[in-house]
Design a protein around this motif. Structure first.
Motif, PDB file in Angstrom:
ATOM      1  N   GLU A   5       0.843  -1.178  -0.301  1.00  0.00           N
ATOM      2  CA  GLU A   5      -0.155   0.461  -0.423  1.00  0.00           C
ATOM      3  C   GLU A   5       1.087   0.985  -0.031  1.00  0.00           C
ATOM      4  OE1 GLU A   5      -2.354   2.262   3.191  1.00  0.00           O
ATOM      5  OE2 GLU A   5      -3.536   0.241   2.813  1.00  0.00           O
ATOM      6  N   HIS A   6       0.450   2.351  -1.118  1.00  0.00           N
ATOM      7  CA  HIS A   6       1.560   3.536  -0.811  1.00  0.00           C
ATOM      8  C   HIS A   6       0.004   4.278  -0.784  1.00  0.00           C
ATOM      9  CE1 HIS A   6       3.224   6.905  -1.764  1.00  0.00           C
ATOM     10  NE2 HIS A   6       4.513   6.429  -2.088  1.00  0.00           N
ATOM     11  N   THR A   7       0.352   5.786   0.057  1.00  0.00           N
ATOM     12  CA  THR A   7      -0.966   6.517   0.011  1.00  0.00           C
ATOM     13  C   THR A   7       0.012   8.282   0.509  1.00  0.00           C
ATOM     14  OG1 THR A   7      -1.951   5.456   2.013  1.00  0.00           O
ATOM     15  CG2 THR A   7      -1.966   7.865   1.684  1.00  0.00           C
ATOM     16  N   VAL A   8      -0.378   9.071  -0.528  1.00  0.00           N
ATOM     17  CA  VAL A   8      -0.068  10.663  -0.383  1.00  0.00           C
ATOM     18  C   VAL A   8      -1.065  11.025  -0.866  1.00  0.00           C
ATOM     19  CG1 VAL A   8      -0.587  10.604  -3.656  1.00  0.00           C
ATOM     20  CG2 VAL A   8       1.237  11.620  -2.334  1.00  0.00           C
ATOM     21  N   ASP A   9      -1.022  12.260  -0.182  1.00  0.00           N
ATOM     22  CA  ASP A   9      -2.081  13.993  -0.073  1.00  0.00           C
ATOM     23  C   ASP A   9      -1.482  14.456  -1.193  1.00  0.00           C
ATOM     24  OD1 ASP A   9      -2.243  13.384   3.650  1.00  0.00           O
ATOM     25  OD2 ASP A   9      -2.884  12.380   2.211  1.00  0.00           O
ATOM     26  N   ILE A  10      -2.412  15.110  -1.859  1.00  0.00           N
ATOM     27  CA  ILE A  10      -2.607  15.922  -3.077  1.00  0.00           C
ATOM     28  C   ILE A  10      -3.031  17.194  -2.477  1.00  0.00           C
ATOM     29  CG2 ILE A  10      -2.594  16.429  -5.290  1.00  0.00           C
ATOM     30  CD1 ILE A  10      -2.800  12.736  -6.073  1.00  0.00           C
ATOM     31  N   GLN A  11      -2.479  18.207  -2.959  1.00  0.00           N
ATOM     32  CA  GLN A  11      -2.996  19.631  -2.719  1.00  0.00           C
ATOM     33  C   GLN A  11      -3.675  19.925  -3.977  1.00  0.00           C
ATOM     34  OE1 GLN A  11      -3.027  20.898   0.250  1.00  0.00           O
ATOM     35  NE2 GLN A  11      -2.488  18.839   0.784  1.00  0.00           N
ATOM     36  N   GLY A 100      -8.272  19.520  -0.427  1.00  0.00           N
ATOM     37  CA  GLY A 100      -6.443  18.190  -1.167  1.00  0.00           C
ATOM     38  C   GLY A 100      -7.959  17.096  -1.332  1.00  0.00           C
ATOM     39  N   ALA A 101      -6.656  16.335  -1.839  1.00  0.00           N
ATOM     40  CA  ALA A 101      -7.402  14.856  -1.425  1.00  0.00           C
ATOM     41  C   ALA A 101      -6.290  13.778  -1.645  1.00  0.00           C
ATOM     42  CB  ALA A 101      -7.489  13.878  -3.368  1.00  0.00           C
TER      43      ALA A 101
END
Length: 176
Positions: A5-11, A100-101
């Protein structure tokens, strides 16, 4: 079973990220891990998917298990016959309170060959990171262009060019 699993916050707005994620005809332009995805993103449909874990390219014909517009795409692919090397892949998008997402990419691998393929799985984890970073960069750049941000607020970071608008979000990697 092994899960990556990899998670990223995106502005960038979740709608912008979703638009990029579902515009599968343009994956080759930005997606280093999954350069080809074709077919119809709908429940029960068969896709054609090429992935690049490390230096090799692998092609699968997964079946869409779930599609929830704006939030979720999930499919199951197999290498060979069922039970050898099966993967259930999930792309999940969650809106954040700051506008953001959060993008989460996860895959659970099962089958007899899973314990014998640690390098492929490690390379897949690296591929998730590369794809999530590229998705973030594309969404942030698209958002910056949409709001007319001056070019001096966009700055290169590393290779390939990373576009950031004051974002300090970090991706996380979970390998179970």
């Amino acid at each position: 079973m092994r899960t990556i699993e990899h998670t990223v916050d995106i502005q960038a707005p979740a709608a912008t990220v979703w638009q990029i994620l579902t515009d599968i005809d343009h994956y080759a332009e930005w997606n280093p891990f999954m350069p080809r995805l074709s077919g119809r993103l709908a429940l029960g449909e068969r896709l054609t998917l090429s992935v690049r874990p490390g230096t090799r390219t692998m092609t699968f014909r997964p079946t869409v298990l779930a599609f929830e517009d704006g939030t979720l795409i999930r499919w199951r692919g197999r290498l060979g016959m069922p039970g050898l090397f099966d993967g259930e892949h999930e792309l999940r998008l969650e809106p954040r309170p700051d506008g953001g997402a959060r993008f989460i990419q996860r895959e659970s691998f099962t089958g007899l060959l899973v314990p014998m393929m640690p390098r492929v799985l490690d390379d897949t984890a690296t591929g998730f990171t590369a794809m999530n970073t590229a998705l973030r960069d594309r969404a942030v750049a698209r958002t910056a262009c949409a709001v007319g941000a001056p070019l001096d607020v966009l700055r290169p970071l590393g290779d390939p060019l990373t576009l950031v608008l004051g974002s300090t979000s970090e991706g996380t990697h979970h390998d179970h």
